[in-house]
Design an enzyme around this catalytic site. Structure first.
Site, PDB file in Angstrom:
ATOM      1  N   GLU A 357      -2.402   2.801  -5.296  1.00  0.00           N
ATOM      2  CA  GLU A 357      -1.959   4.096  -5.839  1.00  0.00           C
ATOM      3  C   GLU A 357      -2.790   4.451  -7.072  1.00  0.00           C
ATOM      4  OE1 GLU A 357       2.277   5.901  -5.381  1.00  0.00           O
ATOM      5  OE2 GLU A 357       2.229   5.048  -7.388  1.00  0.00           O
ATOM      6  N   HIS A 388      -0.564 -18.979   8.962  1.00  0.00           N
ATOM      7  CA  HIS A 388      -0.091 -18.948  10.350  1.00  0.00           C
ATOM      8  C   HIS A 388      -0.019 -17.534  10.896  1.00  0.00           C
ATOM      9  CE1 HIS A 388       0.808 -23.191   9.887  1.00  0.00           C
ATOM     10  NE2 HIS A 388       1.298 -22.878   8.705  1.00  0.00           N
ATOM     11  N   LYS A 507       5.058  14.270  -0.403  1.00  0.00           N
ATOM     12  CA  LYS A 507       6.493  14.525  -0.650  1.00  0.00           C
ATOM     13  C   LYS A 507       6.809  15.980  -0.344  1.00  0.00           C
ATOM     14  CE  LYS A 507       6.969  11.339  -4.559  1.00  0.00           C
ATOM     15  NZ  LYS A 507       7.128  11.288  -6.015  1.00  0.00           N
TER      16      LYS A 507
HETATM   17  O1  F6P Z   1       5.188   7.115  -4.670  1.00  0.00           O
HETATM   18  C1  F6P Z   1       4.937   8.019  -5.689  1.00  0.00           C
HETATM   19  C2  F6P Z   1       5.744   7.719  -6.883  1.00  0.00           C
HETATM   20  O2  F6P Z   1       5.584   8.813  -7.724  1.00  0.00           O
HETATM   21  C3  F6P Z   1       5.348   6.433  -7.585  1.00  0.00           C
HETATM   22  O3  F6P Z   1       4.254   6.571  -8.402  1.00  0.00           O
HETATM   23  C4  F6P Z   1       6.596   6.077  -8.278  1.00  0.00           C
HETATM   24  O4  F6P Z   1       6.588   4.753  -8.687  1.00  0.00           O
HETATM   25  C5  F6P Z   1       7.615   6.398  -7.205  1.00  0.00           C
HETATM   26  O5  F6P Z   1       7.127   7.561  -6.591  1.00  0.00           O
HETATM   27  C6  F6P Z   1       9.013   6.596  -7.686  1.00  0.00           C
HETATM   28  O6  F6P Z   1       9.087   7.656  -8.570  1.00  0.00           O
HETATM   29  P1  F6P Z   1      10.365   7.860  -9.482  1.00  0.00           P
HETATM   30  O7  F6P Z   1      10.489   6.675 -10.375  1.00  0.00           O
HETATM   31  O8  F6P Z   1      10.095   9.115 -10.240  1.00  0.00           O
HETATM   32  O9  F6P Z   1      11.571   7.989  -8.593  1.00  0.00           O
END
Ligand code: F6P
Length: 545
Positions: A357, A388, A507
């Site tokens: 990331e 394994h 998202k």
């Molecule tokens: O996966 C993207 C992300 O923004 C991560 O960087 C972060 O750790 C996770 O989502 C959770 O985000 P939040 O803590 O804002 O719920």
């Protein structure tokens, strides 16, 4: 100028032509002092890079590249709170989260270190309240189960640390169980809730943004479960059964977590760098505040090492540069994380997020597409289990893979039971595997190796990180070592390791698609997505009958 057009980069390209083909077996044969020259230590750690396909000259040239890219200046920018996360206009001050009280750092007119310690103190009080059975559920009984609801950085760090440091669980905590729930589809809650008593269960909603749909969906399900079981008003349930660990207090309030139940951190802490903050509450609940602070101390020691040690002996710098050599000059794009210690079983998942990331970027800080490779594909497993599973590919496949072996020098000393032998066995396997991967056929002493299918090419490079022992302190140092390694690589590649726009967009796309699942079809969607939605709709209809 792009780094891959600079003289230091081109020097390394030429150097790779000269020595890139050299087999590790030859390198060891020609230099008996190789281990002494290419292993480095810091308090509690040994970093052995002698099984990397490098020589002293390679290191010199990598260090010249680092100097050209002003690594030293970037390290100072990181520690002093400059906006190194430029796309979001923020600092990345996770190192401040583990600074001792007598340090000071002013950021946006605030004394960051004082704020950090205030927040840790509030967390300490809460831990004490829960541990000493002062925190009560809706019918007055003390809390027996704590469920952390969070995802990504709000899950992986605390989960890994709780697992790794289980043996440090404080005795007064007997009976208090810490659980983790992250998956959006509710699979974990479906299994966990029937085993829990709603009256004695406390949920920690861990979310920096308090807007992550995965976490809110799990939180909503948990709250419905509590409301149904208790038949109490929602305000009372929120007050007795929910804590928020967040950097978004307004959103936590809007969801219903009262201010006094909120533990806060700041937007200058990246999600994947947040286990040192109040996101670490489950860790503190499990191992106690004193051990949690030890973990912070270990990370701080690594911070000081990273900031103050000369580059040629600097563990995160060396680890990062060796990765650059493998990826950009030896063309190796797969990286296996292999802890030979079951306590570090969650380390590979944690590093998947930390590394991929952070540095899974194809555009540099200037917004230009880069013409060189950045973060490789990273995966892993407890080494002895991985033997394994996928070691066949490491030993005889067609992929070049770089490996990190992580192991403790000593464990179960003075126990006088079989576990001590098991540690020795595991250590022997760790060393044997990295040896065979490096040297190939030449380590085979018997007739084996005669048939074509019994050949081992070797020459797979690896690093071994040996911890003297696994303690909260050395664990903190290990994680900080990787955090800084990621930063070193980001400086060489010229990318911002502190944003994650790729994930943000995913998202949004998911949110917009949710409504389509119940609609009768949208022309705006591609054929595959439409077809899959239609198939799922048909299956749902059938299963409802
Ligand atoms: O996966 C993207 C992300 O923004 C991560 O960087 C972060 O750790 C996770 O989502 C959770 O985000 P939040 O803590 O804002 O719920």
């Amino acid at each position: 100028m792009a780094v891959d057009s600079t003289s230091k980069w081109l020097n390394l390209k030429n150097h790779a032509k000269d020595i890139g083909g050299a087999h590790l077996g030859e390198l060891f044969k020609s230099d008996k002092k190789r281990f002494a020259a290419l292993s480095f230590s810091a308090d509690g750690f040994l970093l052995d890079i002698s099984k990397q396909r490098i020589t002293g000259k390679t290191l010199d040239k990598l260090l010249e590249l680092a100097e050209q890219e002003q690594l030293g200046a970037w390290i100072e920018k990181l520690f002093t709170g400059e906006k190194v996360n430029d796309s979001e206009g923020r600092a990345a001050l996770h190192s401040a989260l583990r600074s001792p009280t007598n340090d000071s750092l002013s950021h946006n007119g605030q004394d960051v270190i004082a704020d950090v310690h205030q927040s840790l103190d509030k967390m300490g009080l809460l831990v004490e309240q829960i541990r000493s059975a002062q925190w009560r559920g809706f019918d007055g009984r003390p809390i027996k189960d704590v469920v952390n609801i969070g995802v990504g950085g709000s899950n992986l760090g605390p989960l890994m640390a709780c697992d790794a440091l289980e043996q440090y669980a404080v005795s007064g905590m007997a009976g208090l169980q810490v659980h983790f729930v992250s998956s959006m589809d509710g699979s974990e809650l479906e299994k966990l809730l029937p085993r829990l008593n709603p009256a004695t269960t406390l949920f920690v909603i861990s979310s920096k943004t308090f807007s992550t749909i995965d976490t809110l969906a799990n939180g909503n399900t948990a709250r419905e479960w509590l409301l149904k079981a208790s038949e109490k008003p929602v305000e009372l349930i929120n007050q007795h059964h929910f804590i928020a660990a967040t950097a978004s207090p307004e959103a936590a309030c809007a969801w219903g977590v009262p201010e006094k139940n909120q533990l806060l951190f700041w937007d200058w802490v990246g999600g994947r760098y947040s286990l040192w903050s109040v996101i670490g509450l489950p860790i503190a609940l499990k191992i106690g505040m004193a051990n949690f602070r030890e973990m912070l101390d270990g990370a701080h020691e690594m911070d000081v090492h990273f900031r103050q040690t000369q580059m040629e002996k600097n563990l995160p710098v060396l680890l990062g540069l060796v990765g650059i050599w493998n990826i950009n000059f030896l063309d190796i794009h797969a990286h296996a994380i292999l802890p030979y210690d079951g306590r570090l079983a969650e380390l590979p998942s944690y590093l998947e997020q930390l590394e991929m990331e952070s540095n899974g970027k194809g555009v540099n800080r200037e917004g230009e597409r880069v013409a060189y490779r950045t973060c490789p594909v990273l995966w892993g497993e407890v080494g002895s289990n991985a033997q394994h599973a996928f070691y066949q590919l490491l030993h005889q496949g067609t992929e070049a893979v770089m490996c990190d072996f992580i192991v403790t020098a000593a464990r179960y000393e003075n126990r006088g039971d079989g576990l001590h032998n098991q540690h020795q066995l595991s250590l022997a396997n760790c060393l044997a595997q990295s040896r065979l991967l490096a040297l190939g056929d030449s380590v085979i002493t018997t007739d084996e190796g005669a048939s074509h299918y019994q050949h081992y090419d070797g020459n797979q490079p690896s690093t071994t990180i040996m911890l003297d022992e696994l303690t909260p302190k050395s664990f903190g140092g290990l994680i900080a070592l990787y955090e800084h390694k990621v930063f070193v690589q980001s400086v060489i590649w010229g990318v911002n390791p502190f944003d994650q726009w790729g994930v943000e967009q995913g998202k949004r796309v998911a949110t917009s698609l949710l409504a389509e699942l119940d609609s009768s079809g949208s022309d705006g969607l591609d054929g595959s997505t439409q077809g899959l939605i239609h198939y799922a709709q048909e299956q749902r209809k059938e299963q409802q009958q």
